[in-house]
Design a protein around this motif. Structure first.
Motif, PDB file in Angstrom:
ATOM      1  N   ILE A 182       0.779  -1.186  -0.103  1.00  0.00           N
ATOM      2  CA  ILE A 182      -0.069  -0.108   0.057  1.00  0.00           C
ATOM      3  C   ILE A 182       1.034   1.244   0.021  1.00  0.00           C
ATOM      4  N   LEU A 183       0.305   2.317  -0.764  1.00  0.00           N
ATOM      5  CA  LEU A 183       1.144   3.493  -0.889  1.00  0.00           C
ATOM      6  C   LEU A 183       0.598   4.525   0.242  1.00  0.00           C
ATOM      7  N   THR A 184      -0.407   4.332   0.919  1.00  0.00           N
ATOM      8  CA  THR A 184      -0.969   5.274   1.945  1.00  0.00           C
ATOM      9  C   THR A 184      -2.200   4.397   2.636  1.00  0.00           C
ATOM     10  N   ASP A 185      -2.083   4.953   4.180  1.00  0.00           N
ATOM     11  CA  ASP A 185      -3.032   4.352   4.983  1.00  0.00           C
ATOM     12  C   ASP A 185      -4.514   5.069   4.827  1.00  0.00           C
ATOM     13  N   GLN A 186      -4.458   5.995   3.884  1.00  0.00           N
ATOM     14  CA  GLN A 186      -5.893   6.793   3.602  1.00  0.00           C
ATOM     15  C   GLN A 186      -6.651   5.897   2.643  1.00  0.00           C
ATOM     16  N   PRO A 187      -7.929   6.010   2.866  1.00  0.00           N
ATOM     17  CA  PRO A 187      -8.742   5.145   2.129  1.00  0.00           C
ATOM     18  C   PRO A 187      -8.723   5.740   0.511  1.00  0.00           C
ATOM     19  N   GLU A 188      -9.166   4.910  -0.480  1.00  0.00           N
ATOM     20  CA  GLU A 188      -9.040   5.262  -1.753  1.00  0.00           C
ATOM     21  C   GLU A 188      -9.894   6.573  -1.966  1.00  0.00           C
ATOM     22  N   LYS A 189     -11.215   6.477  -1.272  1.00  0.00           N
ATOM     23  CA  LYS A 189     -12.040   7.822  -1.368  1.00  0.00           C
ATOM     24  C   LYS A 189     -11.285   9.143  -0.924  1.00  0.00           C
ATOM     25  N   VAL A 190     -10.599   8.908  -0.018  1.00  0.00           N
ATOM     26  CA  VAL A 190     -10.045  10.247   0.527  1.00  0.00           C
ATOM     27  C   VAL A 190      -8.870  10.810  -0.454  1.00  0.00           C
ATOM     28  N   ILE A 191      -8.088   9.764  -1.064  1.00  0.00           N
ATOM     29  CA  ILE A 191      -7.150  10.120  -2.061  1.00  0.00           C
ATOM     30  C   ILE A 191      -7.821  10.741  -3.280  1.00  0.00           C
ATOM     31  N   CYS A 192      -8.885  10.120  -3.693  1.00  0.00           N
ATOM     32  CA  CYS A 192      -9.701  10.730  -4.613  1.00  0.00           C
ATOM     33  C   CYS A 192     -10.090  12.193  -4.579  1.00  0.00           C
ATOM     34  N   ALA A 193     -10.688  12.345  -3.470  1.00  0.00           N
ATOM     35  CA  ALA A 193     -11.273  13.615  -2.829  1.00  0.00           C
ATOM     36  C   ALA A 193     -10.075  14.674  -3.087  1.00  0.00           C
ATOM     37  N   GLU A 194      -8.698  14.192  -2.702  1.00  0.00           N
ATOM     38  CA  GLU A 194      -7.679  15.196  -2.644  1.00  0.00           C
ATOM     39  C   GLU A 194      -7.498  15.306  -4.035  1.00  0.00           C
ATOM     40  N   LEU A 195      -7.533  14.539  -4.933  1.00  0.00           N
ATOM     41  CA  LEU A 195      -6.738  14.664  -6.447  1.00  0.00           C
ATOM     42  C   LEU A 195      -8.056  15.616  -6.963  1.00  0.00           C
ATOM     43  N   ILE A 196      -9.033  15.471  -6.691  1.00  0.00           N
ATOM     44  CA  ILE A 196     -10.280  16.288  -7.358  1.00  0.00           C
ATOM     45  C   ILE A 196      -9.916  17.815  -6.741  1.00  0.00           C
ATOM     46  N   LEU A 266      -3.946   6.291 -10.959  1.00  0.00           N
ATOM     47  CA  LEU A 266      -3.586   5.787  -9.708  1.00  0.00           C
ATOM     48  C   LEU A 266      -4.175   4.589  -9.355  1.00  0.00           C
ATOM     49  N   LEU A 267      -5.585   4.349  -9.814  1.00  0.00           N
ATOM     50  CA  LEU A 267      -6.269   2.999  -9.432  1.00  0.00           C
ATOM     51  C   LEU A 267      -5.851   1.892 -10.254  1.00  0.00           C
ATOM     52  N   GLY A 268      -5.224   2.457 -11.576  1.00  0.00           N
ATOM     53  CA  GLY A 268      -5.037   1.394 -12.593  1.00  0.00           C
ATOM     54  C   GLY A 268      -6.260   0.897 -13.241  1.00  0.00           C
ATOM     55  N   THR A 269      -7.503   1.664 -13.215  1.00  0.00           N
ATOM     56  CA  THR A 269      -8.358   1.229 -13.731  1.00  0.00           C
ATOM     57  C   THR A 269      -9.420   2.324 -14.369  1.00  0.00           C
ATOM     58  N   ARG A 270     -10.400   2.225 -15.233  1.00  0.00           N
ATOM     59  CA  ARG A 270     -11.196   3.106 -15.672  1.00  0.00           C
ATOM     60  C   ARG A 270     -12.178   3.433 -14.734  1.00  0.00           C
ATOM     61  N   ILE A 271     -12.496   4.920 -14.670  1.00  0.00           N
ATOM     62  CA  ILE A 271     -13.550   5.463 -13.802  1.00  0.00           C
ATOM     63  C   ILE A 271     -14.702   6.173 -14.526  1.00  0.00           C
ATOM     64  N   PHE A 272     -15.785   6.288 -13.783  1.00  0.00           N
ATOM     65  CA  PHE A 272     -16.776   7.145 -14.125  1.00  0.00           C
ATOM     66  C   PHE A 272     -17.028   7.994 -12.950  1.00  0.00           C
ATOM     67  N   LEU A 273     -16.762   9.521 -13.276  1.00  0.00           N
ATOM     68  CA  LEU A 273     -16.777  10.440 -12.199  1.00  0.00           C
ATOM     69  C   LEU A 273     -17.822  11.728 -12.285  1.00  0.00           C
ATOM     70  N   GLU A 274     -18.587  11.429 -11.065  1.00  0.00           N
ATOM     71  CA  GLU A 274     -19.791  12.534 -11.361  1.00  0.00           C
ATOM     72  C   GLU A 274     -19.500  13.458 -10.267  1.00  0.00           C
ATOM     73  N   LEU A 275     -19.547  14.657 -10.617  1.00  0.00           N
ATOM     74  CA  LEU A 275     -19.278  15.696  -9.692  1.00  0.00           C
ATOM     75  C   LEU A 275     -20.475  16.668  -9.616  1.00  0.00           C
ATOM     76  N   TYR A 276     -20.744  17.182  -8.100  1.00  0.00           N
ATOM     77  CA  TYR A 276     -21.783  17.926  -8.137  1.00  0.00           C
ATOM     78  C   TYR A 276     -21.461  19.070  -6.908  1.00  0.00           C
ATOM     79  N   VAL A 277     -21.932  20.310  -6.904  1.00  0.00           N
ATOM     80  CA  VAL A 277     -21.294  21.477  -6.307  1.00  0.00           C
ATOM     81  C   VAL A 277     -22.593  21.675  -5.020  1.00  0.00           C
ATOM     82  N   LYS A 278     -22.085  22.170  -3.955  1.00  0.00           N
ATOM     83  CA  LYS A 278     -23.208  22.305  -2.963  1.00  0.00           C
ATOM     84  C   LYS A 278     -22.617  23.362  -1.972  1.00  0.00           C
TER      85      LYS A 278
END
Ligand SMILES: Nc1nc2c(ncn2[C@@H]2O[C@H](COP(=O)(O)OP(=O)(O)OP(=O)(O)O)[C@@H](O)[C@H]2O)c(=O)[nH]1
Ligand SMILES: [Mg+2]
Length: 296
Positions: A182-196, A266-278
């Motif tokens: 593992i590269l980090t102890d953070q969940p993938e969700k947290v790293i994805c949020a960081e990259l966004i 990072l994940l080595g796979t295709r993703i589908f990304l949906e963003l919304y603003v609040k």
């Protein structure tokens, strides 16, 4: 079972904002897991990056830049950086070799350190003439008994491997704290949020990046292997929402496209990304929200 000469330890990377701490962590790991931008105060929380091999494991901790904090979120950021100075095996203090030497800051940090301290002079690719480096090294060497003073360029990678070798040599004998893959102890969700969030920092200006947080709300692998990610971009005002969305959604699309590329790599796979603003008014000052977002 690892043999009994295995070495491991925690190594915090600290310094002023914008000196290149996160760039350095990404470079060491060879993957982008933390946000980098040309704006100060990009990093908001301490994030661990783990470098493992057969005989050692180094747990690096990237931290927010230490600055004079006015708002509550900034106070939480600076607290996170100071907290990362205690209970560690080695401190890597990063300074920008092109900036005016800040002796008071270096003194302040080194007095707090209860472990060996390496001084990293970053951005040497920008230092001209090169003899200037020797002067900088000499000036800092007089301030504190640094275990090592290492000039490098986190951006080009020049001399970074040497830093890692020196860190490894200093590690105490110890256990393997994390799985070696593992590269980090953070969940993938947290790293994805960081990259966004990094894309918001890179693509927007003035107060907008500072009023933005990102939360990944759904992360699901579909039958075809594609990972579907849904993320909320939180802002403080309607005006900021308008900027993040952009004309006919152009800005949100750009943020999404750039983030998708990083996340797929990072994940080595295709993703589908949906963003919304609040909009959540004054969230940067509200303890409950800051806690919810992991900033306090
Ligand atoms: N020329 C050059 N630029 C660098 C180098 N390292 C980092 N940078 C740039 O410096 C800026 C800040 O980098 P970051 O890694 O985000 O800095 P940081 O110390 O993590 O900043 P905070 O998270 O705000 O505390 C970015 O624009 C980087 O591209 C380097 O070695 N050379
Ligand atoms: Mg950073």
């Amino acid at each position: 079972m690892k043999n009994n000469s295995f070495k491991s330890g925690f190594v915090s990377i600290v310094g002023r904002p914008n000196v290149g701490k996160s760039t350095l962590l990404n470079r060491i790991l060879g993957e982008k897991i933390v946000a980098v931008s040309d704006k100060p105060q990009t990093t908001r929380t301490a994030i661990r990056g783990i470098l493992s091999d057969d005989s050692s494991q180094i747990v690096f901790v990237d931290t927010p830049g230490i600055h004079t904090a006015k708002s509550r979120i900034n106070q939480a950021m600076v607290d996170a950086a100071y907290n990362a100075i205690s209970g560690i095996d080695l401190l890597v203090l990063v300074i920008d070799a092109t900036a005016k030497p800040d002796d008071d800051f270096v003194r302040k940090i080194t007095t707090k350190a209860a472990c060996p301290v390496f001084l990293v002079l970053n951005k040497i690719d920008l230092v001209e003439p090169k003899e200037r480096l020797l002067e900088i090294i000499a000036a800092f060497a007089g301030l504190y008994e640094f275990s090592e003073i290492i000039p490098l360029s986190a951006q080009s990678g020049s001399n970074v491997e040497h830093l890692v070798d020196l860190v490894r040599q200093r590690l105490p004998l110890g256990i393997q704290y994390f799985p070696e893959d593992i590269l980090t102890d953070q969940p993938e969700k947290v790293i994805c949020a960081e990259l966004i969030r990094e894309k918001v920092f890179r693509l927007t200006n003035e107060e907008v990046p500072y009023g933005t947080a990102v939360v990944v709300e759904a992360f699901k692998e579909r039958d075809n292997g594609v990972i579907a990610i849904s993320a909320m971009i939180l802002v403080e005002r309607e005006g900021q929402k308008g900027i993040i969305i952009g004309k006919k959604g152009a800005m949100l699309k750009k943020i999404g496209e750039q983030a998708r590329k990083d996340i797929e790599r990072l994940l080595g796979t295709r993703i589908f990304l949906e963003l919304y603003v609040k909009v959540q008014e004054r969230w940067t000052e509200r303890t409950a929200v800051l806690r919810e977002l992991g900033y306090e």
